[in-house]
Design a protein around this motif. Structure first.
Motif, PDB file in Angstrom:
ATOM      1  N   GLU A 133      18.885  34.049 -49.498  1.00 19.49           N
ATOM      2  CA  GLU A 133      18.367  33.770 -48.161  1.00 19.49           C
ATOM      3  C   GLU A 133      18.946  34.746 -47.129  1.00 19.49           C
ATOM      4  OE1 GLU A 133      15.907  31.741 -47.412  1.00 19.49           O
ATOM      5  OE2 GLU A 133      15.769  31.411 -49.579  1.00 19.49           O
ATOM      6  N   GLY A 134      20.209  35.137 -47.359  1.00 19.34           N
ATOM      7  CA  GLY A 134      20.808  36.108 -46.457  1.00 19.34           C
ATOM      8  C   GLY A 134      20.100  37.451 -46.523  1.00 19.34           C
ATOM      9  N   LEU A 135      19.751  37.869 -47.728  1.00 21.49           N
ATOM     10  CA  LEU A 135      19.028  39.123 -47.893  1.00 21.49           C
ATOM     11  C   LEU A 135      17.652  39.058 -47.248  1.00 21.49           C
ATOM     12  CD1 LEU A 135      19.903  40.016 -51.603  1.00 21.49           C
ATOM     13  CD2 LEU A 135      20.557  41.331 -49.579  1.00 21.49           C
ATOM     14  N   VAL A 136      16.990  37.925 -47.408  1.00 18.81           N
ATOM     15  CA  VAL A 136      15.661  37.755 -46.807  1.00 18.81           C
ATOM     16  C   VAL A 136      15.752  37.933 -45.294  1.00 18.81           C
ATOM     17  CG1 VAL A 136      13.803  36.121 -46.318  1.00 18.81           C
ATOM     18  CG2 VAL A 136      14.743  36.269 -48.633  1.00 18.81           C
ATOM     19  N   ARG A 137      16.690  37.239 -44.671  1.00 22.97           N
ATOM     20  CA  ARG A 137      16.819  37.314 -43.215  1.00 22.97           C
ATOM     21  C   ARG A 137      17.232  38.710 -42.765  1.00 22.97           C
ATOM     22  NH1 ARG A 137      19.608  31.600 -41.261  1.00 22.97           N
ATOM     23  NH2 ARG A 137      18.103  30.207 -42.269  1.00 22.97           N
ATOM     24  N   LEU A 138      18.156  39.307 -43.486  1.00 27.41           N
ATOM     25  CA  LEU A 138      18.649  40.629 -43.124  1.00 27.41           C
ATOM     26  C   LEU A 138      17.524  41.665 -43.196  1.00 27.41           C
ATOM     27  CD1 LEU A 138      21.967  42.133 -44.470  1.00 27.41           C
ATOM     28  CD2 LEU A 138      19.898  43.506 -44.391  1.00 27.41           C
ATOM     29  N   LEU A 139      16.761  41.629 -44.280  1.00 23.40           N
ATOM     30  CA  LEU A 139      15.695  42.609 -44.467  1.00 23.40           C
ATOM     31  C   LEU A 139      14.543  42.388 -43.490  1.00 23.40           C
ATOM     32  CD1 LEU A 139      15.742  42.637 -48.359  1.00 23.40           C
ATOM     33  CD2 LEU A 139      16.352  44.557 -46.885  1.00 23.40           C
ATOM     34  N   GLU A 140      14.204  41.134 -43.262  1.00 24.66           N
ATOM     35  CA  GLU A 140      13.120  40.859 -42.326  1.00 24.66           C
ATOM     36  C   GLU A 140      13.533  41.202 -40.898  1.00 24.66           C
ATOM     37  OE1 GLU A 140      11.857  36.831 -43.076  1.00 24.66           O
ATOM     38  OE2 GLU A 140      10.509  37.487 -44.696  1.00 24.66           O
ATOM     39  N   HIS A 141      14.799  40.987 -40.580  1.00 24.33           N
ATOM     40  CA  HIS A 141      15.301  41.383 -39.269  1.00 24.33           C
ATOM     41  C   HIS A 141      15.240  42.894 -39.105  1.00 24.33           C
ATOM     42  CE1 HIS A 141      17.586  41.114 -35.546  1.00 24.33           C
ATOM     43  NE2 HIS A 141      18.380  42.072 -35.994  1.00 24.33           N
ATOM     44  N   GLY A 142      15.376  43.608 -40.246  1.00 20.40           N
ATOM     45  CA  GLY A 142      15.315  45.060 -40.224  1.00 20.40           C
ATOM     46  C   GLY A 142      13.892  45.598 -40.220  1.00 20.40           C
ATOM     47  N   GLY A 143      12.911  44.714 -40.136  1.00 17.78           N
ATOM     48  CA  GLY A 143      11.523  45.140 -40.030  1.00 17.78           C
ATOM     49  C   GLY A 143      10.758  45.190 -41.330  1.00 17.78           C
ATOM     50  N   HIS A 144      11.365  44.690 -42.416  1.00 19.28           N
ATOM     51  CA  HIS A 144      10.701  44.708 -43.709  1.00 19.28           C
ATOM     52  C   HIS A 144      10.060  43.347 -44.006  1.00 19.28           C
ATOM     53  CE1 HIS A 144      12.502  48.579 -44.373  1.00 19.28           C
ATOM     54  NE2 HIS A 144      13.721  48.078 -44.194  1.00 19.28           N
ATOM     55  N   THR A 145       9.202  43.308 -45.017  1.00 17.24           N
ATOM     56  CA  THR A 145       8.546  42.066 -45.428  1.00 17.24           C
ATOM     57  C   THR A 145       9.013  41.701 -46.832  1.00 17.24           C
ATOM     58  OG1 THR A 145       6.571  42.562 -44.124  1.00 17.24           O
ATOM     59  CG2 THR A 145       6.343  40.943 -45.890  1.00 17.24           C
ATOM     60  N   VAL A 146       9.593  40.524 -46.989  1.00 15.00           N
ATOM     61  CA  VAL A 146      10.007  40.046 -48.307  1.00 15.00           C
ATOM     62  C   VAL A 146       8.827  39.285 -48.909  1.00 15.00           C
ATOM     63  CG1 VAL A 146      11.607  38.591 -49.595  1.00 15.00           C
ATOM     64  CG2 VAL A 146      12.436  39.930 -47.631  1.00 15.00           C
ATOM     65  N   VAL A 147       8.196  39.863 -49.919  1.00 15.09           N
ATOM     66  CA  VAL A 147       6.984  39.275 -50.491  1.00 15.09           C
ATOM     67  C   VAL A 147       7.298  38.161 -51.485  1.00 15.09           C
ATOM     68  CG1 VAL A 147       5.632  41.356 -50.139  1.00 15.09           C
ATOM     69  CG2 VAL A 147       6.879  41.051 -52.292  1.00 15.09           C
ATOM     70  N   ALA A 148       8.533  38.142 -52.015  1.00  7.96           N
ATOM     71  CA  ALA A 148       8.952  37.082 -52.931  1.00  7.96           C
ATOM     72  C   ALA A 148      10.466  37.107 -53.055  1.00  7.96           C
ATOM     73  CB  ALA A 148       8.308  37.257 -54.309  1.00  7.96           C
ATOM     74  N   ALA A 149      11.061  35.918 -53.229  1.00  6.50           N
ATOM     75  CA  ALA A 149      12.504  35.785 -53.429  1.00  6.50           C
ATOM     76  C   ALA A 149      12.704  34.854 -54.620  1.00  6.50           C
ATOM     77  CB  ALA A 149      13.186  35.237 -52.176  1.00  6.50           C
ATOM     78  N   LEU A 150      13.006  35.428 -55.779  1.00  8.93           N
ATOM     79  CA  LEU A 150      13.068  34.676 -57.030  1.00  8.93           C
ATOM     80  C   LEU A 150      14.511  34.367 -57.434  1.00  8.93           C
ATOM     81  CD1 LEU A 150      10.516  36.855 -59.046  1.00  8.93           C
ATOM     82  CD2 LEU A 150      10.029  34.843 -57.638  1.00  8.93           C
ATOM     83  N   PRO A 151      14.740  33.201 -58.081  1.00  6.13           N
ATOM     84  CA  PRO A 151      16.086  32.846 -58.532  1.00  6.13           C
ATOM     85  C   PRO A 151      16.433  33.398 -59.917  1.00  6.13           C
ATOM     86  CG  PRO A 151      14.619  31.018 -58.912  1.00  6.13           C
ATOM     87  CD  PRO A 151      13.798  32.071 -58.230  1.00  6.13           C
ATOM     88  N   ASP A 152      15.428  33.875 -60.667  1.00 10.90           N
ATOM     89  CA  ASP A 152      15.647  34.428 -62.006  1.00 10.90           C
ATOM     90  C   ASP A 152      14.476  35.337 -62.356  1.00 10.90           C
ATOM     91  OD1 ASP A 152      13.464  32.826 -63.154  1.00 10.90           O
ATOM     92  OD2 ASP A 152      14.849  31.128 -62.944  1.00 10.90           O
ATOM     93  N   THR A 153      14.473  35.860 -63.573  1.00  9.30           N
ATOM     94  CA  THR A 153      13.461  36.850 -63.962  1.00  9.30           C
ATOM     95  C   THR A 153      12.250  36.237 -64.666  1.00  9.30           C
ATOM     96  OG1 THR A 153      14.561  37.270 -66.091  1.00  9.30           O
ATOM     97  CG2 THR A 153      15.217  38.639 -64.200  1.00  9.30           C
ATOM     98  N   SER A 154      12.206  34.914 -64.789  1.00 12.45           N
ATOM     99  CA  SER A 154      11.130  34.283 -65.562  1.00 12.45           C
ATOM    100  C   SER A 154       9.744  34.609 -65.022  1.00 12.45           C
ATOM    101  CB  SER A 154      11.337  32.764 -65.622  1.00 12.45           C
ATOM    102  OG  SER A 154      11.333  32.204 -64.311  1.00 12.45           O
TER     103      SER A 154
END
Length: 234
Positions: A14-35
């Motif tokens: 969640e920290g990465l999502v907020r940090l990246l979106e604050h930096g002007g990027h779009t997080v298209v998915a945030a997954l907990p594993d590789t399944s």
């Protein structure tokens, strides 16, 4: 930029999502594993993937295997791998693998928001970005090689900075040198390492490190934090 994150820690994810979106990027998915990674990459078509090295279910090498597979099947997709500690074997596997732009950073680097966002941008633009501690360990481990011993201390410092993906101009600013001096050091480095000089300086350094790694025994992965001094910061 469209970014996909694969990180099991809810807090860091969640920290990465907020940090990246604050930096002007779009997080298209945030997954907990590789399944669901392959299906999600296909559906969301990200421009960069960020993966943790150790992911469920075994928390060993799921993330690195996924990164290697992405580099094989989608060589144009930049990949950034995050690791808790310096895990030399995993870094070496990524370096030796065929594929496009990639990065290998310690999770501590995320705390420096400006530097982290800059690294993400550079990887997306085609650079290879290695954590200074990873570079230091790879170079130190192969220091017994005759060609590595031939490098001066200043050349080792320049090589470490170059392997981190820095431009000649950035190296000059970092080490308080002129760009002409940096170019001279790089020319000498490639001559001593037996590498032909061309426009792909960063790739050549990575190829050299991978070559040295392949000549030596595979070391065990680190189980606790290591903090070697790296010439890139001197």
């Amino acid at each position: 930029m469209r970014i996909l994150i694969c990180e099991d820690s809810v807090l860091l994810r969640e920290g990465l999502v907020r940090l990246l979106e604050h930096g002007g990027h779009t997080v298209v998915a945030a997954l907990p594993d590789t399944s669901e990674l392959e299906r999600t990459v296909e559906a969301k078509d990200p421009e960069l993937c960020i993966l943790d090295v150790r992911l469920p279910p075994t928390f060993t090498d799921e993330g690195i295997l996924a990164a290697l597979e992405l580099r094989r099947t989608r060589p144009r997709l930049p990949v950034l791998v995050l690791s808790q500690y310096v895990e030399e074997r995993y870094a070496s596997e990524l370096i030796a693998a065929q594929g496009g732009a990639f990065g290998y950073l310690l999770k501590d680097r995320v705390a420096d928001v400006g530097e982290f966002i800059d690294s993400v941008q550079r990887i997306a633009e085609g650079a290879t970005v290695l954590d200074p501690e990873v570079v230091a360990q790879l170079l130190t481990r192969r220091s017994r090689d005759d060609r590595m011993r031939a490098l001066t201390e200043r050349e080792r410092t320049v090589l470490a900075a170059l392997a981190e993906g820095r431009s000649n101009q950035a190296i000059a600013a970092l080490l308080f040198l002129s760009e002409a001096s940096v170019e001279k050091h790089i020319t000498s480095i490639f001559q001593k390492l037996g590498l032909e000089q061309d426009e792909g300086g960063n790739r050549r350094v990575l190829a050299a490190i991978a070559h040295f790694e392949s000549r030596g025994p595979t070391g065990a992965t680190s189980s606790e934090p290591q903090h070697p001094q790296t010439g890139a910061s001197s």
